[in-house]
Design a protein around this motif. Structure first.
Motif, short mmCIF file in Angstrom:
data_model
loop_
_atom_site.label_atom_id
_atom_site.label_comp_id
_atom_site.label_asym_id
_atom_site.label_seq_id
_atom_site.Cartn_x
_atom_site.Cartn_y
_atom_site.Cartn_z
N LEU A 177 3.84 -3.28 0.14
CA LEU A 177 2.79 -4.24 0.49
C LEU A 177 1.44 -3.63 0.18
CD1 LEU A 177 4.00 -5.60 3.96
CD2 LEU A 177 4.05 -6.80 1.75
N ALA A 184 -1.36 -7.05 3.55
CA ALA A 184 -1.33 -6.69 4.97
C ALA A 184 -2.50 -7.25 5.76
CB ALA A 184 -1.30 -5.16 5.11
N VAL A 211 1.69 -0.50 2.86
CA VAL A 211 2.96 -0.21 3.51
C VAL A 211 4.02 0.06 2.44
CG1 VAL A 211 4.71 -1.02 5.14
CG2 VAL A 211 2.34 -1.82 5.37
#
Length: 174
Positions: free
Chosen positions: A62, A67, A82
């Protein structure tokens, strides 16, 4: 700062003849191979690199935009937020090549960020990276990218995998 990227990663501060270990992580080439065995069913670094070079880590990771919707501080919205976060949210299995790219990103960003933070804490520049792991093109490219993103010079000698041996030989010949 000298970062030795091998099976794990060790970081040393060098000031003149004073060299001391300052940080490190168990993340390194051993992590890459172990996770590749579990997720890709291979430990062949050439196969992993070939897959990664055709993959896109955004297939499993991500971004900051994903996010939080945009940039944060000096980090662009396409920076990783992430590792493997997209894989956790998707019902569609990730491709082997995207998994390989994600593994390269995870390992390279982790070691590079630890080195950047260690260099800043020690107020030293540049970061010299040695070890066989940095010879992997995807790792090298990502480590250099982290250095650029954090405005921290990264220096990779011509034969980083042989730096320890060359250093030892230079001691003998002097």
């Amino acid at each position: 700062v000298v970062m030795s990227a091998g099976t794990g990663t060790s970081i040393a501060a060098a000031r003149g003849n004073d060299v001391r270990h300052i940080s490190g992580t168990a993340v390194g080439g051993g992590t890459l191979l172990g996770l590749s065995q579990l997720l890709l069913n291979t430990t062949d670094i050439h196969e992993i690199e070939a897959l990664a070079s055709r993959g896109d880590s955004n297939g499993v990771d991500l971004s900051i935009a994903d996010a939080i919707g945009g940039e944060i501080s000096h980090l662009p919205k396409n920076a990783t937020a992430v590792n493997f976060g997209r894989a956790a949210r998707s019902d569609t299995p990730a491709s082997r090549k995207d998994i390989a790219a994600g593994l390269m990103t995870l390992v390279a960003q982790t070691i590079a960020l630890i080195a950047v933070n260690a260099a800043r804490a020690e107020q030293l520049s540049p970061i010299i990276v040695v070890g066989h792991l940095i010879e992997v093109p995807s790792i090298r490219k990502t480590v250099e990218g982290v250095g650029a993103l954090y405005r921290t010079p990264i220096v990779i000698p011509p034969t980083p995998g042989h730096a320890t041996a060359l250093g030892a030989l230079s001691l003998i010949s002097s």
